[in-house]
Enzyme design. Sequence first.
Site, short mmCIF file in Angstrom:
data_model
loop_
_atom_site.label_atom_id
_atom_site.label_comp_id
_atom_site.label_asym_id
_atom_site.label_seq_id
_atom_site.Cartn_x
_atom_site.Cartn_y
_atom_site.Cartn_z
N ALA A 22 5.51 -9.36 -16.70
CA ALA A 22 5.93 -10.67 -17.21
C ALA A 22 7.18 -11.17 -16.47
O ALA A 22 7.27 -12.35 -16.12
CB ALA A 22 6.22 -10.57 -18.71
N ARG A 72 17.52 9.46 -15.85
CA ARG A 72 18.80 9.51 -16.56
C ARG A 72 19.84 9.87 -15.49
O ARG A 72 19.68 10.83 -14.75
CB ARG A 72 18.75 10.54 -17.67
CG ARG A 72 17.64 10.22 -18.67
CD ARG A 72 17.87 10.82 -20.03
NE ARG A 72 16.67 10.74 -20.85
CZ ARG A 72 16.43 9.80 -21.75
NH1 ARG A 72 17.31 8.85 -21.97
NH2 ARG A 72 15.31 9.82 -22.45
N SER A 105 21.09 2.36 -21.47
CA SER A 105 20.82 1.48 -20.32
C SER A 105 21.55 0.16 -20.46
O SER A 105 22.01 -0.42 -19.47
CB SER A 105 19.31 1.22 -20.22
OG SER A 105 18.62 2.44 -20.09
N ASP A 127 11.79 4.87 -29.70
CA ASP A 127 12.57 5.34 -30.85
C ASP A 127 12.92 4.25 -31.87
O ASP A 127 13.30 4.56 -32.99
CB ASP A 127 13.89 5.98 -30.38
CG ASP A 127 13.66 7.04 -29.32
OD1 ASP A 127 12.65 7.75 -29.41
OD2 ASP A 127 14.49 7.16 -28.39
P1 ATP Z 1 16.26 6.03 -24.59
O1 ATP Z 1 16.59 5.38 -25.91
O2 ATP Z 1 14.81 5.96 -24.27
O3 ATP Z 1 16.83 7.40 -24.45
P2 ATP Z 1 18.50 4.94 -23.13
O4 ATP Z 1 18.62 3.76 -22.22
O5 ATP Z 1 19.35 4.91 -24.37
O6 ATP Z 1 16.96 5.12 -23.45
P3 ATP Z 1 20.20 6.90 -21.85
O7 ATP Z 1 19.85 8.19 -21.20
O8 ATP Z 1 21.19 6.90 -22.95
O9 ATP Z 1 18.81 6.27 -22.31
O10 ATP Z 1 20.76 5.88 -20.74
C1 ATP Z 1 19.99 5.61 -19.58
C2 ATP Z 1 20.92 5.47 -18.41
O11 ATP Z 1 21.84 4.40 -18.63
C3 ATP Z 1 21.82 6.68 -18.17
O12 ATP Z 1 21.15 7.71 -17.50
C4 ATP Z 1 22.93 6.06 -17.35
O13 ATP Z 1 22.50 5.87 -16.03
C5 ATP Z 1 23.09 4.70 -18.03
N1 ATP Z 1 24.14 4.77 -19.07
C6 ATP Z 1 24.06 5.40 -20.26
N2 ATP Z 1 25.21 5.30 -20.96
C7 ATP Z 1 26.05 4.58 -20.17
C8 ATP Z 1 27.41 4.14 -20.31
N3 ATP Z 1 28.14 4.42 -21.40
N4 ATP Z 1 27.94 3.44 -19.29
C9 ATP Z 1 27.22 3.15 -18.19
N5 ATP Z 1 25.94 3.55 -18.00
C10 ATP Z 1 25.35 4.25 -18.96
#
Ligand code: ATP
Length: 343
Positions: A22, A72, A105, A127
């Site tokens: 999209a 990650r 993210s 989640d």
């Molecule tokens: P899910 O809910 O599926 O786990 P998510 O986006 O919350 O997804 P995370 O592993 O927490 O998953 O974050 C993904 C990526 O975002 C991390 O590997 C990192 O590159 C970036 N990231 C996470 N936290 C931060 C932060 N506080 N500051 C900057 N970048 C971050």
Amino acid sequence: MKTIGIMTSGGDSPGMNAAIRAVVKQAKAHGLQVIGINKGYKGLLEMDCAELSAASVEDLYRKGGTVLKTARFKDFKDPEVVAQGAENCKKLGIEGMVVIGGDGSFRGARDLTHAGIPCVGIPGTIDNDIVCTEDTIGFDSSMNIIIDCISKLRDTSETLDRCTVIEVMGAGAGWMALEGGIAAGADIILVPEVEFDFQKDVIDVIKAKKANGQNYFVIVIAECVFFPESNSKHKKNVNFKYVNELGIENVDKFTKKFQAESGVESRATVLGHIQRGGAPTFHDCVLATNMGVHAVELLNNNKSARVVVVKDGKITDFDIDEGLSMKKPFDKARLEMASKLNF
Ligand code: ATP
């Protein structure tokens, strides 16, 4: 704006590809070029990317996983790494970025925006633990997998007069266990947000059901009930100390203790990564498409640091910081409703 980037980051979820499709199609409708970044922020640092044409995304609407892959990459929490990411965007001509992922993210997207690259986040996670939105891409697909798996496990439980203890995903939150357990008529649902007592809330409940003539049972447990707090991503697991003290710190031990104390033959099943796989449902295809279109409209109208959300059933957007700071208390009333309903 002439060129935008797009990445998927964090855990994969069904529907991410439909969102990519999209975004690319809507961007092309505005005459924008789209660069797909592989493997999230890690790929941005490595400049692992390629231009996405409308034709290249045509068949993505029901493809599971994410063709942009995901990663990650903790290093992105470092401001110098973020600055390098922004520098790489400039080298690639990227003037705006769509980030599909969870709240981690979005923190990266916020930081990248502050470093000079306007970003918009799209919630893609099974989640459903992103506080500012009522829905996330992948949650519905995952719920459908969960109820399908529980129905299958229920059949064999019924045939053999057993209890099946099913561990479901959810990162640090119990939303998947709650909604999946309600939809599949679980006898007991255990989540990290609500304290439980093994004797009163598990053994006594099953014994009472048995006395009422029920011969088979389904218990749904959120994976993070067994997570130590240090591992619990978003919420504190109020049961961690308790499950440790009882020696039921994983689903196998829980099930063995349950069998010994309830007298009901029991089996543990961890659904695992099957909950992330497969084609997205109709609901997630539509959600992903609507969110992808909205994200491009935001960037094209020079809006940045926004996260696309569902609020009161409609697609809208919030400031990323505002969205990240919101609080959504766990819905204890629905958990109580489920226990009453299933008695
Ligand atoms: P899910 O809910 O599926 O786990 P998510 O986006 O919350 O997804 P995370 O592993 O927490 O998953 O974050 C993904 C990526 O975002 C991390 O590997 C990192 O590159 C970036 N990231 C996470 N936290 C931060 C932060 N506080 N500051 C900057 N970048 C971050």
